[in-house]
Design a protein around this motif. Structure first.
Motif, PDB file in Angstrom:
ATOM      1  N   ILE A 177       0.826  -1.214   0.000  1.00  0.00           N
ATOM      2  CA  ILE A 177       0.000   0.000   0.000  1.00  0.00           C
ATOM      3  C   ILE A 177       0.854   1.255   0.000  1.00  0.00           C
ATOM      4  CG2 ILE A 177      -1.746   1.315   1.264  1.00  0.00           C
ATOM      5  CD1 ILE A 177      -2.782  -1.271   0.016  1.00  0.00           C
ATOM      6  N   GLU A 178       1.798   1.334   0.925  1.00  0.00           N
ATOM      7  CA  GLU A 178       2.617   2.547   1.059  1.00  0.00           C
ATOM      8  C   GLU A 178       3.429   2.810  -0.210  1.00  0.00           C
ATOM      9  OE1 GLU A 178       2.304   0.211   3.375  1.00  0.00           O
ATOM     10  OE2 GLU A 178       1.287   1.370   4.949  1.00  0.00           O
ATOM     11  N   GLU A 179       3.969   1.755  -0.805  1.00  0.00           N
ATOM     12  CA  GLU A 179       4.756   1.929  -2.032  1.00  0.00           C
ATOM     13  C   GLU A 179       3.869   2.307  -3.210  1.00  0.00           C
ATOM     14  OE1 GLU A 179       6.618  -1.891  -1.968  1.00  0.00           O
ATOM     15  OE2 GLU A 179       8.462  -1.101  -1.106  1.00  0.00           O
ATOM     16  N   ALA A 180       2.643   1.796  -3.240  1.00  0.00           N
ATOM     17  CA  ALA A 180       1.719   2.165  -4.310  1.00  0.00           C
ATOM     18  C   ALA A 180       1.331   3.647  -4.212  1.00  0.00           C
ATOM     19  CB  ALA A 180       0.469   1.291  -4.259  1.00  0.00           C
ATOM     20  N   ILE A 181       1.251   4.163  -2.989  1.00  0.00           N
ATOM     21  CA  ILE A 181       0.984   5.593  -2.812  1.00  0.00           C
ATOM     22  C   ILE A 181       2.142   6.408  -3.376  1.00  0.00           C
ATOM     23  CG2 ILE A 181       0.714   7.439  -1.105  1.00  0.00           C
ATOM     24  CD1 ILE A 181      -0.827   5.399   0.632  1.00  0.00           C
ATOM     25  N   LEU A 182       3.367   5.981  -3.090  1.00  0.00           N
ATOM     26  CA  LEU A 182       4.531   6.660  -3.654  1.00  0.00           C
ATOM     27  C   LEU A 182       4.536   6.549  -5.176  1.00  0.00           C
ATOM     28  CD1 LEU A 182       7.333   5.575  -1.150  1.00  0.00           C
ATOM     29  CD2 LEU A 182       6.381   7.867  -1.446  1.00  0.00           C
ATOM     30  N   ALA A 183       4.165   5.390  -5.687  1.00  0.00           N
ATOM     31  CA  ALA A 183       4.092   5.209  -7.146  1.00  0.00           C
ATOM     32  C   ALA A 183       3.105   6.190  -7.765  1.00  0.00           C
ATOM     33  CB  ALA A 183       3.690   3.774  -7.466  1.00  0.00           C
ATOM     34  N   SER A 184       1.977   6.401  -7.095  1.00  0.00           N
ATOM     35  CA  SER A 184       0.986   7.341  -7.624  1.00  0.00           C
ATOM     36  C   SER A 184       1.540   8.764  -7.662  1.00  0.00           C
ATOM     37  CB  SER A 184      -0.306   7.273  -6.806  1.00  0.00           C
ATOM     38  OG  SER A 184      -0.124   7.782  -5.506  1.00  0.00           O
ATOM     39  N   ASP A 185       2.446   9.083  -6.730  1.00  0.00           N
ATOM     40  CA  ASP A 185       3.132  10.382  -6.776  1.00  0.00           C
ATOM     41  C   ASP A 185       4.007  10.467  -8.018  1.00  0.00           C
ATOM     42  OD1 ASP A 185       2.011  11.189  -4.357  1.00  0.00           O
ATOM     43  OD2 ASP A 185       3.732  10.534  -3.167  1.00  0.00           O
ATOM     44  N   LEU A 187       3.668   8.895 -10.730  1.00  0.00           N
ATOM     45  CA  LEU A 187       2.820   8.851 -11.922  1.00  0.00           C
ATOM     46  C   LEU A 187       1.958  10.100 -12.099  1.00  0.00           C
ATOM     47  CD1 LEU A 187       1.652   5.161 -11.410  1.00  0.00           C
ATOM     48  CD2 LEU A 187       3.172   5.951 -13.243  1.00  0.00           C
ATOM     49  N   LYS A 188       1.934  10.945 -11.052  1.00  0.00           N
ATOM     50  CA  LYS A 188       1.067  12.134 -11.048  1.00  0.00           C
ATOM     51  C   LYS A 188      -0.397  11.737 -11.314  1.00  0.00           C
ATOM     52  CE  LYS A 188       4.589  15.507 -12.465  1.00  0.00           C
ATOM     53  NZ  LYS A 188       5.767  14.642 -12.381  1.00  0.00           N
ATOM     54  N   CYS A 189      -0.815  10.675 -10.658  1.00  0.00           N
ATOM     55  CA  CYS A 189      -2.146  10.122 -10.867  1.00  0.00           C
ATOM     56  C   CYS A 189      -2.816   9.907  -9.513  1.00  0.00           C
ATOM     57  CB  CYS A 189      -2.040   8.794 -11.623  1.00  0.00           C
ATOM     58  SG  CYS A 189      -3.623   8.062 -12.068  1.00  0.00           S
ATOM     59  N   LYS A 190      -3.998  10.487  -9.337  1.00  0.00           N
ATOM     60  CA  LYS A 190      -4.684  10.425  -8.045  1.00  0.00           C
ATOM     61  C   LYS A 190      -5.742   9.337  -7.965  1.00  0.00           C
ATOM     62  CE  LYS A 190      -3.978  15.228  -6.653  1.00  0.00           C
ATOM     63  NZ  LYS A 190      -4.625  16.451  -6.111  1.00  0.00           N
ATOM     64  N   LYS A 191      -6.017   8.672  -9.079  1.00  0.00           N
ATOM     65  CA  LYS A 191      -7.040   7.619  -9.100  1.00  0.00           C
ATOM     66  C   LYS A 191      -6.356   6.293  -9.415  1.00  0.00           C
ATOM     67  CE  LYS A 191     -11.002   8.759 -10.918  1.00  0.00           C
ATOM     68  NZ  LYS A 191     -12.033   8.706  -9.850  1.00  0.00           N
ATOM     69  N   ILE A 192      -6.425   5.375  -8.460  1.00  0.00           N
ATOM     70  CA  ILE A 192      -5.719   4.107  -8.566  1.00  0.00           C
ATOM     71  C   ILE A 192      -6.710   2.945  -8.458  1.00  0.00           C
ATOM     72  CG2 ILE A 192      -3.934   2.621  -7.562  1.00  0.00           C
ATOM     73  CD1 ILE A 192      -2.901   5.313  -8.698  1.00  0.00           C
ATOM     74  N   LYS A 213      -5.622   5.104   3.826  1.00  0.00           N
ATOM     75  CA  LYS A 213      -4.261   5.599   3.623  1.00  0.00           C
ATOM     76  C   LYS A 213      -4.153   6.401   2.326  1.00  0.00           C
ATOM     77  CE  LYS A 213      -1.746   2.167   6.350  1.00  0.00           C
ATOM     78  NZ  LYS A 213      -0.746   1.063   6.331  1.00  0.00           N
ATOM     79  N   PHE A 214      -4.804   5.933   1.261  1.00  0.00           N
ATOM     80  CA  PHE A 214      -4.815   6.694   0.014  1.00  0.00           C
ATOM     81  C   PHE A 214      -5.575   8.009   0.183  1.00  0.00           C
ATOM     82  CE2 PHE A 214      -3.176   2.978  -2.046  1.00  0.00           C
ATOM     83  CZ  PHE A 214      -2.637   3.407  -3.252  1.00  0.00           C
ATOM     84  N   TYR A 215      -6.717   7.953   0.851  1.00  0.00           N
ATOM     85  CA  TYR A 215      -7.542   9.141   1.056  1.00  0.00           C
ATOM     86  C   TYR A 215      -6.776  10.209   1.833  1.00  0.00           C
ATOM     87  CZ  TYR A 215     -11.407  12.056   2.676  1.00  0.00           C
ATOM     88  OH  TYR A 215     -12.231  13.123   2.957  1.00  0.00           O
ATOM     89  N   GLU A 216      -6.016   9.795   2.818  1.00  0.00           N
ATOM     90  CA  GLU A 216      -5.246  10.745   3.635  1.00  0.00           C
ATOM     91  C   GLU A 216      -4.163  11.440   2.825  1.00  0.00           C
ATOM     92  OE1 GLU A 216      -3.925   8.194   6.755  1.00  0.00           O
ATOM     93  OE2 GLU A 216      -5.727   8.511   7.994  1.00  0.00           O
ATOM     94  N   LYS A 217      -3.795  10.867   1.695  1.00  0.00           N
ATOM     95  CA  LYS A 217      -2.815  11.484   0.795  1.00  0.00           C
ATOM     96  C   LYS A 217      -3.486  12.203  -0.376  1.00  0.00           C
ATOM     97  CE  LYS A 217       0.858  10.041   2.969  1.00  0.00           C
ATOM     98  NZ  LYS A 217       1.822  10.983   3.596  1.00  0.00           N
ATOM     99  N   GLY A 218      -4.810  12.376  -0.287  1.00  0.00           N
ATOM    100  CA  GLY A 218      -5.537  13.081  -1.338  1.00  0.00           C
ATOM    101  C   GLY A 218      -5.744  12.273  -2.592  1.00  0.00           C
ATOM    102  N   LYS A 219      -5.771  10.941  -2.459  1.00  0.00           N
ATOM    103  CA  LYS A 219      -5.912  10.057  -3.619  1.00  0.00           C
ATOM    104  C   LYS A 219      -7.082   9.100  -3.399  1.00  0.00           C
ATOM    105  CE  LYS A 219      -0.874  10.178  -3.911  1.00  0.00           C
ATOM    106  NZ  LYS A 219      -0.692  11.045  -5.076  1.00  0.00           N
TER     107      LYS A 219
END
Length: 232
Positions: A177-185, A187-192, A213-219
């Motif tokens: 989960i945590e690494e996927a959040i970093l990946a979304s950063d 990728l500049k993509c907020k919808k995963i 966890k994604f929601y808390e990062k604005g994703k």
């Protein structure tokens, strides 16, 4: 563009009138028993025009032959080695490697790097693992395949803004989960769309906690049930 999720990393993309099946894993999947996976296919899959394969592991390629027999004329798209493997079985394939975008009736497709291994169950080398960057007039989609977090993800948005990224989140064999959040950063993509989780005990996650966890990062982390679909 419509996405119909099945299980693990298996889903269908409907782009205009074309149906793309990604990494088919039904038979041998612990989510199903021996009787109901064929019923699931018949109930939810009316057509398959293309099969996209990210790498050669069993939980991503085991039902290629089943679908090539069920839907005549299907085209398998993957790397050079995987395409050759299935071509020898009499299946129509289109091989590619890390390189340019290739145009298909559904859009432009680019095979991109994934940090993972790739081998068939019989020991045949499956080439380098990869993912797909798909550009269409309905939006752009990144399918990472099985991968860890990697700096190459920073290159993906250079080619165009993403509507959605499909990322593994189960950990152990792929990102967590945590690494996927970093990946979304990267990728500049907020919808995963999260995949590759809960199929086996070793990749089990807490879905509510993951979404939080994604929601808390604005994703937004989208976790679909079997047969559930979304339009993007």
């Amino acid at each position: 563009m419509k996405i119909i999720f099945f299980t693990h990393s298996t889903f269908v993309l409907k782009i205009h009138d074309k149906y793309l099946l990604i990494d088919p894993f039904f038979s041998g999947n612990p989510v199903f028993d021996n009787k109901n996976f064929l019923k699931c296919i018949d109930d939810l899959l009316i057509r398959v025009d293309y099969i996209l394969l990210t790498h050669a592991h069993y939980d991503h390629v085991c039902d290629v032959e089943l679908f090539s027999q069920k839907f005549h004329g299907v085209l398998v798209i993957s790397n050079y080695e995987i395409s050759n493997y299935f071509e020898k079985k009499g299946i129509k394939t289109y091989g590619m490697n890390y390189g340019s975008f290739i145009s298909f009736p559904f859009g432009k497709l680019k095979y991109v790097w994934a940090n993972h291994s790739s081998v068939f169950n019989d020991g045949t080398y499956g080439g380098n693992a990869g993912g797909f960057l798909l550009h269409t007039n309905e939006g752009n989609l990144y399918i990472s395949g099985d991968t860890s977090l990697m700096s190459e993800m920073n290159l993906i948005p250079i080619f165009g803004k993403l509507k959605l990224s499909v990322l593994p989140i189960g950990g152990r064999y792929t990102m967590d989960i945590e690494e996927a959040i970093l990946a979304s950063d990267f990728l500049k993509c907020k919808k995963i769309l999260g995949v590759h989780y809960n199929t086996f005990e070793e990749i089990r996650i807490n879905k509510d906690e993951a979404k939080k966890k994604f929601y808390e990062k604005g994703k937004e982390l989208i976790l679909l049930e079997m047969g559930e679909s979304i339009c993007i």
